[in-house]
Design an enzyme around this catalytic site. Structure first.
Site, short mmCIF file in Angstrom:
data_model
loop_
_atom_site.label_atom_id
_atom_site.label_comp_id
_atom_site.label_asym_id
_atom_site.label_seq_id
_atom_site.Cartn_x
_atom_site.Cartn_y
_atom_site.Cartn_z
NE ARG A 78 -4.11 -1.74 2.31
CZ ARG A 78 -4.21 -2.96 2.82
NH1 ARG A 78 -3.18 -3.48 3.47
NH2 ARG A 78 -5.32 -3.66 2.72
CB THR B 70 -10.90 6.57 24.04
OG1 THR B 70 -10.14 7.20 23.02
CG2 THR B 70 -12.37 6.65 23.68
CB THR B 71 -9.61 11.87 24.47
OG1 THR B 71 -8.52 11.70 25.38
CG2 THR B 71 -10.00 13.33 24.42
CB SER C 246 -20.51 -12.90 12.23
OG SER C 246 -19.81 -11.91 11.54
CE LYS D 215 -16.95 4.22 5.20
NZ LYS D 215 -16.31 4.20 6.54
CB THR E 196 -19.42 5.99 9.99
OG1 THR E 196 -18.23 6.77 10.12
CG2 THR E 196 -19.91 6.09 8.55
#
Length: 405
Positions: A21, A277-278, A137, A248, A245
């Site tokens: 990549r 987490t912040t 799943s 996007k 999300t």
């Protein structure tokens, strides 16, 4: 062990397979999307047209979103200042969660630092905390869902992609008294196909399972208010958890879940990926609110976007460029060879000013390498014609197979 030699050998294997990549160094041009400035290794700059952005509707460049973010920075400063539990819950976070709950017709919502984290933290927490849970799943679920289920250390059953018969067979074979959850996506990111949500909900009802739907490639894009495929099909009330999300179609950053007050509070109280987490910067929350509110009210972006998708597909068909037929906005142009896929991408960028990232293994299976093209409402007819003309030229150069009309 010679660690440096190990790292070098592993990286060399990626190079030899043509799937190493390389990041394109670009700078988005505010107010000029989908144009961007590309920076070459030698420091030269060149304008390019971006054809692979997940900013599907260009909302990251929308004046309402930008002004909301600027105002929040002026009002609150840069960062949140802490975790959500310790001084980091800004009023913008509260307003954003209310906006998201309303979007999906749910009692509550919970925001995370990314869509990956929302999937990983939620599925992992459910797997860890619900005694005896079995998660069913879909075989093509996103890596964040797979890793979350793995982290949960509960029983996992993989069912064939979008295969209702296989899902029912596996539900039927499971312990009827065990708690169950069916995890799947609405729009699948690489093939662009769409799940049979209603039929999956029917099976969930029949076998007493919860449902977890990832709508990250659908929120903002489908439904009368941008609530996703489930909203479009009138199914939001049948889903236990809807995940999405902000990075996007909404054009900002972050992830979220929506559901009942109890399930969101449960994840808020037990998910390490949320607790430790912040919090998102207030400016990101403010921008997301502006984007969601705009797309709830405006059908223009969605209608224009679908028109651009139809235009692109029609021109690809006319030139015999093979692309995967699907009912979504994702247009996978099939190459089937990792080295050629990367070469085409490089030439498009270097010689035609077109940026499309090659998608190779392990993101997709070998021999299905592709260019994942994502039209936006802001791509013009001339942009589309230029892209297809360049692909037509390179297809002939590589002697790649043409699609037969």
């Amino acid at each position: 062990m010679d660690f440096e030699a190990f790292f070098t050998t592993e990286l060399q294997s990626l190079h030899s397979e043509g799937r190493y990549r390389v990041f394109a160094d670009i700078e988005r041009q505010q107010g000029n999307f989908p144009r961007a400035t590309r920076y070459n290794a030698n420091g030269q700059r060149k304008d390019v047209t971006v054809w692979c952005s997940n900013d599907y509707l260009g909302m990251g460049q929308n004046p309402k979103v930008i002004e909301a973010m600027k105002a929040a920075i002026d009002h609150c400063g840069a960062g949140a200042g802490g975790t959500r539990n310790i001084s980091g819950t800004n009023h913008y976070h509260v307003l954003l969660e209310q906006e998201l709950a309303d979007l999906h017709g749910k009692e509550s919502a919970l925001i995370f630092t990314s869509g990956y984290v929302s999937n990983w933290a939620t599925l992992g927490t459910l797997g860890q905390k619900i005694p005896g849970l079995i998660i069913f799943s879909d075989a093509l679920n996103h890596a964040s869902m797979i890793e979350g289920i793995r982290y949960g250390r509960c029983e996992r059953v993989i069912w064939k992609h979008n295969d209702l018969e296989d899902l029912e067979a596996k539900l039927k074979a499971a312990d009827p008294n065990a708690p169950k959850l069916i995890a799947f996506e609405s729009v699948y990111s690489m093939d662009g196909d769409i799940a049979p949500i209603k039929e999956i909900c029917d099976l969930a009802d029949r076998y007493g399972a919860m449902t977890y739907l990832d709508e990250v490639h659908a929120v903002g894009m489908y439904g009368p208010r941008g609530g996703g495929i489930a909203e479009r099909e009138g199914l939001m009330d049948r889903l236990t958890i809807i995940e999405g999300t902000l990075g996007k179609a909404f054009g900002v950053m972050g992830g979220y879940i929506t559901g009942s007050t109890a399930v969101c509070d449960f994840i808020r109280s037990f998910a390490s990926g949320f607790i430790f987490t912040t919090a998102l910067p207030p400016s990101l929350a403010a921008g997301a609110i502006a984007s969601i509110q705009h797309l709830k009210a405006s059908p223009f972006e969605r209608a224009r976007h679908q028109d651009r998708v139809r235009k692109l597909r029609g021109l690809l068909d006319a030139r015999g460029i093979p692309h995967m037929d699907n009912p979504s906005h994702i247009v996978p142009v099939m190459v089937g060879d990792a080295a050629k896929c990367k070469w085409i991408s490089d030439i498009l960028l270097d010689s035609h000013g077109v940026y499309v990232q090659p998608i190779n293994y392990p993101t997709v299976p070998r021999k299905t390498e592709r260019l994942r093209i994502t039209p936006t409402p802001l791509h013009s007819d001339a942009d589309i014609e230029h892209l297809v003309g360049a692909l037509h030229q390179l297809w002939s150069h590589c002697a790649l197979a043409r699609a037969v009309a």
